[in-house]
Design an enzyme around this catalytic site. Structure first.
Site, short mmCIF file in Angstrom:
data_model
loop_
_atom_site.label_atom_id
_atom_site.label_comp_id
_atom_site.label_asym_id
_atom_site.label_seq_id
_atom_site.Cartn_x
_atom_site.Cartn_y
_atom_site.Cartn_z
N GLU A 103 15.60 -0.55 43.32
CA GLU A 103 16.93 0.23 42.58
C GLU A 103 15.84 0.92 41.52
OE1 GLU A 103 19.84 -2.52 40.83
OE2 GLU A 103 19.25 -3.74 42.40
N LYS A 152 22.54 -14.88 41.63
CA LYS A 152 21.86 -13.54 41.94
C LYS A 152 20.54 -13.53 42.20
CE LYS A 152 23.95 -9.91 41.69
NZ LYS A 152 24.42 -9.54 40.67
N SER A 209 -2.10 17.74 20.69
CA SER A 209 -1.81 17.19 22.21
C SER A 209 -2.55 16.03 22.50
CB SER A 209 -1.95 18.45 23.36
OG SER A 209 -3.37 18.94 23.08
N ASN A 225 18.57 -10.14 42.76
CA ASN A 225 18.54 -8.74 42.84
C ASN A 225 17.27 -7.96 43.33
OD1 ASN A 225 21.16 -9.02 41.94
ND2 ASN A 225 20.45 -9.01 39.67
N GLN A 264 0.73 24.14 27.50
CA GLN A 264 0.41 22.60 27.24
C GLN A 264 1.28 21.65 27.59
OE1 GLN A 264 -1.62 22.00 23.36
NE2 GLN A 264 0.05 20.91 22.84
N LYS A 298 1.21 19.10 30.97
CA LYS A 298 0.44 17.99 31.13
C LYS A 298 1.59 16.64 31.07
CE LYS A 298 -3.34 19.98 29.09
NZ LYS A 298 -2.55 21.18 28.77
N TYR A 312 -2.60 33.32 29.29
CA TYR A 312 -2.43 32.04 28.87
C TYR A 312 -1.29 31.96 27.58
CZ TYR A 312 -2.78 27.60 26.31
OH TYR A 312 -2.58 26.46 25.79
N THR A 319 24.86 6.65 61.76
CA THR A 319 25.16 7.75 61.14
C THR A 319 26.28 7.72 60.59
OG1 THR A 319 26.52 8.55 63.24
CG2 THR A 319 24.14 9.17 63.33
N HIS A 320 26.45 8.48 59.43
CA HIS A 320 27.73 8.24 58.48
C HIS A 320 27.94 6.97 57.92
CE1 HIS A 320 28.89 12.06 60.24
NE2 HIS A 320 28.55 11.65 61.28
N ASN A 338 -9.07 27.96 27.30
CA ASN A 338 -8.20 28.08 28.40
C ASN A 338 -8.69 28.24 29.49
OD1 ASN A 338 -6.65 29.13 26.31
ND2 ASN A 338 -6.75 31.29 26.74
N SER A 380 19.84 -13.04 37.55
CA SER A 380 20.87 -12.44 36.56
C SER A 380 20.65 -13.39 35.46
CB SER A 380 22.10 -12.54 37.12
OG SER A 380 23.11 -12.45 36.21
#
Ligand code: ARG
Length: 459
Positions: free
Chosen positions: A290, A283, A23, A285, A322, A325, A317, A155-156, A110, A277
């Protein structure tokens, strides 16, 4: 390098197993915490005379040198040593020789790893909280700068009622405020020292856990050694808080993406925070928004990964832990990066008051105000709703909007026409929502004052 467990084994570890179980390529992030934890542990071992004072001092100064070496990039980490803990011990042994072997008295990896992660997470919670606050400041700044702009409230995703842009922006301030409070609450449960729990049962040595807690800045110590090494609920809680932060940022991103579209044109994002773009020359963007929206999924995934790791683990444990992380580190990086870049994007955004006003024309978003006005003059709301609905239908049929209503049209509604016409103007409509939490200017100013007080009071 020889493994600490080599006494029991007759064969070396298979290469594939070594690569699979290591690790160090991600837990190296905990190096400094691991060393600081070991320094506190070594001091405690000396203080309690579990090891001679001279050995303790030698270990502490050796660990300090290891830390300096790591910071200057001189130390080499060895994947065959599995993880950060064994690498630190090996680096210490390189410097001070055999006495390094006394450091692991009265502890286990541990309780050590649980301690490292808690130390790391406390710092990261503080960092995330700081970034939330910076974004909140920018939201308040934009709300103050654009206090009076009236825009359609939705709304909506349909025009519903006019609101102040400042009110809309401040909604996100309060969402982020709850996010900050959630983190502060989670931090209390992270701030508990597991070290001293040993592998699972505690230790026969007369350790001083309170001393270690104090040295490492933990508020308290864990009450059950098995719980301390087995659970990762404090990480799950943090990831849940991160997931909600990302949900909020993602919704805010969606607003910005819509507002930046040709259809809305409510917002102009600065050139420095947008991208072009490779084919379409016109463009510009909103990639930042996003990507923040897109990265929300990763953080949700991190939460689900960890919850799944914990689920069904027998006490105490297990090596599965492990796997706590990488989701944690990924969420920390993603949330910090998102908060930071979102603040930069919002700070330089310009809002188009004229476009928003235009958009309110002919949208019937003050129809409720028309109905409310007749209620004020004594009509039951349901009757007003019906009457107003008829007016709206007539106007739609003749291709007109509420702003085309004349005093004559509203005669039959038995309301002072001047009062009514004022109420159906978007500005008048917003101004009339003068209740606590409403969108009237004074009420938004009230919120901003409360927000500034909160920001001022927090460290
Ligand atoms: N690298 C391990 C982890 O992250 C440290 C604890 C190892 N303990 C063990 N019994 N193998 O969980």
């Amino acid at each position: 390098m020889k493994k600490p467990w080599s006494g029991r084994f007759t064969k070396p570890t298979d290469e594939t197993v070594e690569a699979f179980t290591a690790s160090i390529h991600f837990d190296a992030r905990l190096l400094e915490y691991d060393i600081l934890g070991s320094i506190a542990h070594a001091r405690m071992l000396g203080k309690t005379e579990i090891i001679p004072a001279a050995d303790s001092e030698q270990i502490v100064s050796g660990l300090e040198q290891v830390l300096v070496g790591l910071k200057s990039g001189n130390a080499r980490l060895d994947p065959s040593l599995e993880d950060v803990h064994m690498n630190v011990e090996a680096l210490l042994a390189e410097r001070i020789g055999e006495v390094a072997g006394k450091l692991h008295t009265a502890r286990s990896r541990n309780d050590q790893v649980a301690t490292d992660v808690r130390m790391y997470l406390k710092d990261e919670i503080d960092a995330v909280s700081g970034l939330i606050k910076a974004l909140q400041r920018t939201i308040v700044g934009q709300a103050q700068e654009n206090l009076d702009i009236v825009m359609p409230g939705y709304t909506h995703l349909q025009h519903a009622q006019p609101v102040l842009l400042s009110h809309h922006l401040m909604a996100y301030f309060w969402m982020l405020q709850r996010d900050a409070e959630r983190l502060a609450d989670c931090r209390k449960r992270v701030d508990v020292l597991p070290l001293g729990s040993g592998a699972l049962a505690g230790t026969p040595f007369p350790i001083d856990r309170e001393f270690v807690a104090k040295e490492l800045g933990f508020s308290t110590i864990s009450q059950n050694s098995m719980d301390a090494v087995a659970d990762r609920d404090f990480i799950a809680e943090f990831l849940a808080a991160c997931s909600i932060i990302m949900a909020h940022l993602s919704r805010f991103s969606e607003d910005i993406i819509l507002w930046n579209s040709h259809e809305f044109k409510f917002i102009e994002l600065d050139d420095s925070v947008t991208t072009g773009s490779s084919i379409m020359p016109q463009k510009k963007n909103p990639d930042v928004a996003e990507l923040v929206r897109g990265k929300t999924g990763r953080v949700y995934g991190d939460l689900i990964s960890l919850l799944t790791v914990i689920k069904g683990l027998p006490m105490t444990y297990n090596r599965d832990l492990q796997e706590d992380k990488e989701p944690l580190f990924d969420a920390v990086d993603t949330v910090k990066g998102s908060l930071e870049v979102f603040e930069v994007m919002l700070r330089s955004a310009k809002f188009d008051a004229k476009r928003m006003a235009e958009d309110l024309r002919g949208d019937f978003s003050t129809a409720t105000d028309l109905a409310d006005a007749t209620v004020i003059y004594g009509k039951p709301f349901r009757v007003s709703h019906e009457m107003t609905g008829k007016q709206v239908r007539k106007l739609i049929e003749s291709g007109k909007g509420l702003e085309d209503l004349t005093a004559e049209d509203v005669q039959e509604m038995a309301v002072d026409p001047a009062f009514l016409l004022k109420r159906i103007d978007p500005k008048g409509s917003a101004a009339a929502k003068n209740v606590p939490g409403g969108t009237a200017r004074e009420r938004v100013e009230e919120q901003i004052a409360a927000a500034l007080e909160i920001l001022g009071a927090q460290p």
